[in-house]
Scaffold this motif. Structure first.
Motif, short mmCIF file in Angstrom:
data_model
loop_
_atom_site.label_atom_id
_atom_site.label_comp_id
_atom_site.label_asym_id
_atom_site.label_seq_id
_atom_site.Cartn_x
_atom_site.Cartn_y
_atom_site.Cartn_z
N ALA A 7 -34.53 -43.00 91.71
CA ALA A 7 -34.12 -41.72 92.30
C ALA A 7 -35.03 -40.72 92.26
O ALA A 7 -35.62 -40.48 91.40
N ASN B 58 -35.96 -36.46 94.32
CA ASN B 58 -35.93 -35.38 95.05
C ASN B 58 -36.15 -35.59 96.41
O ASN B 58 -36.98 -36.21 96.87
N ASP C 265 -26.12 -36.08 96.77
CA ASP C 265 -27.07 -37.18 96.95
C ASP C 265 -26.81 -38.24 97.84
O ASP C 265 -25.66 -38.59 98.21
N THR D 77 -32.15 -43.49 96.45
CA THR D 77 -31.45 -42.48 96.28
C THR D 77 -32.21 -41.16 96.39
O THR D 77 -33.00 -40.90 95.54
N LEU E 143 -31.97 -37.45 95.66
CA LEU E 143 -31.09 -36.37 94.77
C LEU E 143 -31.22 -35.10 95.46
O LEU E 143 -32.26 -34.56 96.00
#
Length: 377
Positions: A221, A223, A291, A320, A322
């Protein structure tokens, strides 16, 4: 036909016995034997013949001989009669050639011992030898099978069939079916007879038994603004080029929502390559949101050479994104106003949000008194 002759004319009848005897030809098998048989030269005759039939068999053999013997010469009561040359031989020439053939085995999986049949076209009375060796077609000696250099095999007299074996290698490489061959050379009989090679080459097919699977793995995951790198891997190396298509697919993150940049294309694994990557950029917005996820899908795997078992094991992986844009709630008061005014307070978010946000509010005294100076909430 043997000629039996007198050295001079005679006025009497002369008789002599004749019979056959083996040298290396065998009576009954190679020729028709004759026991003691009398022939008679009538007076005035100086030449007669005797005949012996040879046998036309189907056996490859050397030239062979038998003989005719003369015994018991006699005149009819008078004269001096003797045998000068009492034996003559005949040679039976070989007319049964033998041919050597080789035939290949059925196709089989890696790790099989491939057995080739080497045969003679006829029984032979002599030992016959021939050399054999392996050669590449598209299978490679040392990698796909165990090479054999020039090696001699011998058919002992009376034997018509032998085998030679070659071991294939059970590797873990995805590859096409492959072939190698066995060649025959230098046929020879043990000093006699006509020996030739008719079929000098036979091939064997090694069936590929190592399937290949492709997997795609999700990145960690990250940002907003991160470049997400997906690893696409093969579980084994391949001798052929392998291709597959890839494309992104919305999850809760969407292209329309400006969450990531859509990607689509093809991957090409050259022979021996087992890992490639696909990069997808997430977009850094200023929206407060949860998310979010998107997928990378792998489809249409193909072995370019059209062989080998290639399949997709894990065809989709999820990345994913974030949320890194926090939303702050602020309240600001109204300007001072006279008694009886409805005071309006502004409650605001520091950023747009894709989610519903709630907050509780209530009044509290400072020096105004609830119920006397304002209506408490």
């Amino acid at each position: 036909v043997f000629d039996v002759t007198l050295s001079v004319l005679s006025e009497q009848n002369i008789s002599v016995d004749w019979s056959t005897a083996d040298i290396d030809a065998v009576a009954g098998a190679d020729y028709t034997a004759a026991g003691a048989t009398t022939i008679t030269f009538n007076a005035g005759t100086t030449a007669l013949t005797v005949g012996v039939d040879s046998t036309d068999d189907a056996i490859n053999e050397c030239a062979e001989q038998f003989q005719v013997d003369l015994t018991t010469a006699a005149g009819a009561g008078c004269g001096n009669v003797t045998i000068n040359t009492g034996t003559a031989s005949a040679t039976i020439l070989e007319n049964d050639a033998v041919q050597i053939d080789i035939s290949g085995p059925a196709a089989a999986a890696e790790g099989t011992r491939f057995v080739f049949d080497v045969t003679l076209s006829a029984v032979s009375e002599q030992n016959i030898s021939v050399d054999w060796s392996t050669a590449d077609i598209n299978a490679l000696a040392g990698l796909d099978y165990t090479a054999v250099g020039a090696t001699t095999i011998t058919f002992n007299a009376g034997t018509t069939g032998l085998t030679v074996g070659v071991d294939s290698t059970n590797d873990v490489i995805n590859e096409c079916d492959e072939q190698f061959q066995v060649d025959l050379t230098t046929a020879a009989g043990a000093g006699c007879a006509n020996v030739t090679i008719n079929t000098d080459t036979a091939s064997a097919t090694i069936n590929a038994n190592d399937p290949l699977q492709m997997d795609v793995a999700a990145p960690a995951a990250g940002n907003e603004g991160t470049r997400f790198v997906f690893n696409v891997t093969l579980d084994v190396a391949s001798d052929q080029t392998v291709t597959a298509d890839y494309s992104t697919a919305d999850g809760t993150a969407t292209v329309a929502g400006a969450d990531y940049t859509a990607e689509a294309g093809s991957l090409t694994f050259s022979p021996g390559v087992i890992a490639l990557t696909v990069g997808v950029d997430a977009l850094d917005d200023v929206v407060n949101e949860c998310d979010e996820t998107f997928d990378l899908d792998i489809t249409n795997i193909v072995g370019v050479q059209g062989c080998g078992n290639v399949t997709i094991n894990t065809g989709s992986a999820t990345a994913t994104i974030l949320a890194n844009d926090a939303a702050q709630i602020n309240i600001s008061g109204p300007a001072a106003a006279a008694e009886g005014t409805r005071f309006v307070f502004d409650v605001t978010l520091s950023a747009v949000s894709e989610q519903n946000i709630s907050v509780d509010w209530s009044t509290a005294d400072i020096d105004a008194v609830a119920g006397a100076d304002y209506t408490a909430v």
